[in-house]
Structures are given as structure tokens and as C-alpha cells.
Design an enzyme around this catalytic site. Structure first.
Site, mmCIF file in Angstrom:
data_model
loop_
_atom_site.group_PDB
_atom_site.id
_atom_site.type_symbol
_atom_site.label_atom_id
_atom_site.label_comp_id
_atom_site.label_asym_id
_atom_site.label_seq_id
_atom_site.Cartn_x
_atom_site.Cartn_y
_atom_site.Cartn_z
ATOM 1 N N ASP A 39 3.534 6.467 -4.190
ATOM 2 C CA ASP A 39 2.873 6.723 -5.466
ATOM 3 C C ASP A 39 1.991 7.960 -5.359
ATOM 4 O O ASP A 39 1.493 8.297 -4.273
ATOM 5 C CB ASP A 39 2.002 5.526 -5.855
ATOM 6 C CG ASP A 39 2.823 4.316 -6.250
ATOM 7 O OD1 ASP A 39 3.987 4.502 -6.668
ATOM 8 O OD2 ASP A 39 2.306 3.186 -6.135
ATOM 9 N N TYR A 67 0.633 0.364 6.309
ATOM 10 C CA TYR A 67 -0.333 1.031 5.428
ATOM 11 C C TYR A 67 -1.753 0.621 5.807
ATOM 12 O O TYR A 67 -1.989 -0.504 6.258
ATOM 13 C CB TYR A 67 -0.124 0.612 3.971
ATOM 14 C CG TYR A 67 1.232 0.906 3.394
ATOM 15 C CD1 TYR A 67 1.458 2.065 2.647
ATOM 16 C CD2 TYR A 67 2.283 0.011 3.565
ATOM 17 C CE1 TYR A 67 2.708 2.326 2.099
ATOM 18 C CE2 TYR A 67 3.535 0.263 3.011
ATOM 19 C CZ TYR A 67 3.738 1.425 2.283
ATOM 20 O OH TYR A 67 4.982 1.669 1.749
ATOM 21 N N ASP A 81 -3.669 -0.423 -9.691
ATOM 22 C CA ASP A 81 -4.354 0.500 -8.787
ATOM 23 C C ASP A 81 -5.415 1.259 -9.570
ATOM 24 O O ASP A 81 -5.623 1.023 -10.773
ATOM 25 C CB ASP A 81 -3.371 1.449 -8.078
ATOM 26 C CG ASP A 81 -2.631 2.381 -9.034
ATOM 27 O OD1 ASP A 81 -3.093 2.592 -10.170
ATOM 28 O OD2 ASP A 81 -1.569 2.895 -8.642
ATOM 29 N N ARG A 179 0.062 -2.502 -4.034
ATOM 30 C CA ARG A 179 -0.803 -2.762 -5.197
ATOM 31 C C ARG A 179 -0.520 -4.135 -5.800
ATOM 32 O O ARG A 179 -1.414 -4.768 -6.347
ATOM 33 C CB ARG A 179 -0.672 -1.656 -6.232
ATOM 34 C CG ARG A 179 0.713 -1.347 -6.663
ATOM 35 C CD ARG A 179 0.743 -0.107 -7.511
ATOM 36 N NE ARG A 179 2.080 0.450 -7.594
ATOM 37 C CZ ARG A 179 2.526 1.108 -8.650
ATOM 38 N NH1 ARG A 179 1.743 1.265 -9.699
ATOM 39 N NH2 ARG A 179 3.733 1.609 -8.656
#
Length: 317
Positions: A39, A67, A81, A179
Site C-alpha cells: 500500500d 512486517y 489504516d 490492516r
């Protein structure tokens, strides 16, 4: 012709397609693709293939990802988000640390996850995020994903804003939306949640330590050659000179593992076969007592031969 993988440290605010466009200019070729979208808000590892190395991307897409992220509890957003408008708030004073750890544990392992409604998943031929932006309510089906590790490193409270921020590490299967994980944790705790920061540190065997910023790549285009990239990505098979010749012409050789063995290579998870000089010759799948080429490269990685089936490059834009 330049071929190989580039491990990019994607900057915040850039789409993955933006990075592909920049890499086309830096590499001087249009044949550039990426192995998994990040993203715009996210930063970190984006694996980019150049020219013939785009053939490897399809095998990278399905690898696990890692992540680091920050999850904010107490606020829900339309995008799950920080880029979306806040749609709901809830007090977090009653959310204890044990409840947080219990919620994280419940979202670890094999779970069913509903992707964010503003994901790039297509609904009747149109991206879900485009439908949401046009005012449509989009509901996506749950899909199985695996959260291998969901670790909370710190819990901090902002009494003024009445929110709780969690710094976490997530190691997960391909197709996981971090997210959505933030959203689901917040919903399970009854206060809502969204992602405020996301950085991808690993894609399969490729890590942030190998990544270069676009500014660094503009100064020196650091390319991981195909042989080195395949050695890190797949099981390896060293060929004899005779086997190298046979495979170079797209012919079968003896299998590398017994039929039904967990070590047997498959078309979806092939072995990388190397000539005695170390060059990548082919990707192989075991079929009974033989190994057959999934994709054959000419000597010196000169390109796929016409005699063997190829696999399409994933993410080529």
C-alpha cells in the site's frame, strides 16, 4: 541484457506501480514487474524483477512476509489504516494488557480473514477500493490465511486521545492484510482499531538488509543476478555436464527425489537447477522417476528456451 532482482526499500506515499515505473527508467527496459503490492502508506521490501528475472516473480509472490507495524486501538477508519477518515471512536481505559495479548493469540495461526474493503481485490472486474471510493458498500468474502507470528513489542497509552498504540511484528502467509488484522483485533476488544504504520522487512528469503532506496538505486543499480536469486528462493539441484546438456534442450533427467517424497519438487514449488559453472539452467519438477523442466534458461541465463513451458511473470505492469 540486464536481468535480475532488485530489492527496493519502497518509500511512503508511493504505489508499487510508481516504483515499477521508476525502475523501468533506471534499468532502461519496460519489462519490469513486482512480487506483491505494498500500500502507498507502507514502506519496506518490494521485490522487483527486471527482464528475464520477471519469470521468477510468480514463485516469490506466494512466499511468507514479515512486517513491523503500529496498531492504534480506540479508532476505526474507513480504510482500516491512517489514510482513511475516522468512522468510530471508543474509550480504551478498560482494555487491559492481558486482553490485548489474548486478542493477539486468537489471531495467530490459521484464521479466516475478511480483506479490507479498500483492497485491490477485484469485484466483478473492478478493484474493491474503486467501488468504495465511488460510494458503494463492498463486502468481501473471508479467506484462509496463516499468521505464523504476531508479537507485541510495546503497549503505549495516550490518555488525552484515549487510544492505545501497539508496536508489533507479524510474520504471515501471502495474502494476509495487516490492516485487516489491526481492524479485527480492535473489533475483538470492542474498541475498534486501525493501522498507523507498516514496514515490510522480509519477502521470502529477501530482507530489508538487501534493500536499497530509489535514491541509492539511481546512483548504483544494485541487481541480484538470477542464479543468486534462485539459490536463495528455491531448493537447489546441482547438475552434471550431461544433465545440463539434456535440460538445456528441454529433455528430462533422473528425478532429484523419490516419488511422493516431501523433498520432491513440483511445478508450483520447483527446484532451481545449476550447471557446474554455477549458472541457473532451469527450474525443475519431479514427476515419478524423472525430473522435467518447468522453465529452461539458455546458457548464461540467456532466456527461456522455446522447448520448455514457461510461467508468466507475476506483477508485470
Amino acid at each position: 541484457m540486464l536481468s535480475g532482482l532488485v530489492i527496493v526499500d519502497k518509500p511512503q506515499g508511493w504505489t508499487s506501480h510508481d516504483v515499477v515505473g521508476r525502475m523501468r527508467r533506471l534499468a532502461g527496459t519496460r519489462k519490469v514487474g513486482h512480487a506483491g503490492t505494498l500500500d502507498p502508506m507502507a514502506t519496506g521490501v518490494l521485490v522487483v524483477g527486471i527482464n528475464k528475472a520477471t519469470r521468477l516473480l510468480t514463485y516469490i509472490v506466494g512466499t511468507s512476509k514479515t512486517y513491523t507495524a503500529t496498531i492504534r486501538l480506540g479508532q476505526s477508519t474507513v480504510t482500516d489504516d491512517a489514510e482513511g477518515d475516522v468512522t468510530a471512536t471508543a474509550g480504551t481505559s478498560a482494555v487491559g494488557e492481558q486482553a490485548i495479548h489474548d486478542g493477539v493469540a486468537a489471531l495467530t495461526g490459521q484464521i479466516q480473514q475478511v480483506p479490507s474493503s479498500v483492497s485491490a481485490i477485484k469485484v466483478n472486474g473492478e478493484r474493491a477500493y474503486a467501488r468504495v471510493r465511488s460510494g458503494e458498500e463492498v463486502k468481501l468474502a473471508a479467506r484462509p490465511v496463516t499468521i505464523h507470528r504476531f508479537e507485541v513489542h510495546s503497549i503505549s497509552r495516550d490518555a488525552g486521545a484515549d487510544v492505545v498504540d501497539l508496536d508489533v511484528t507479524v510474520e504471515c502467509s501471502s495474502g494476509t492484510y495487516i490492516r485487516a488484522l489491526a481492524r479485527d483485533l480492535g473489533n475483538a476488544l470492542g474498541v475498534g482499531g486501525h493501522l498507523t504504520a507498516l514496514r515490510r522487512t522480509h519477502v521470502g528469503p529477501y530482507s530489508l538488509d538487501q534493500a536499497r532506496t530509489l535514491e541509492q538505486l539511481a546512483e548504483e543499480l544494485n541487481v541480484l543476478d538470477m542464479s543468486e536469486a534462485a539459490r536463495a528462493l528455491m531448493p537447489n539441484r546441482e547438475l552434471s555436464p550431461e544433465e545440463t546438456t539434456e535440460i538445456s534442450f528441454g529433455r528430462r533427467i533422473a528425478a532429484g527425489a523419490a516419488p511422493g517424497s516431501p523433498d520432491a519438487a513440483t511445478a508450483e514449488h520447483p527446484a532451481a537447477a545449476f550447471a557446474p559453472d554455477g549458472n541457473l539452467v532451469a527450474l525443475l519438477a519431479d514427476a515419478g522417476s524423472f525430473a522435467k523442466p518447468v522453465l529452461v534458461f539458455a546458457p548464461g541465463n540467456g532466456g527461456p528456451s522455446n522447448g520448455a513451458p514457461g510461467t508468466g511473470a507475476s506483477g508485470v505492469a
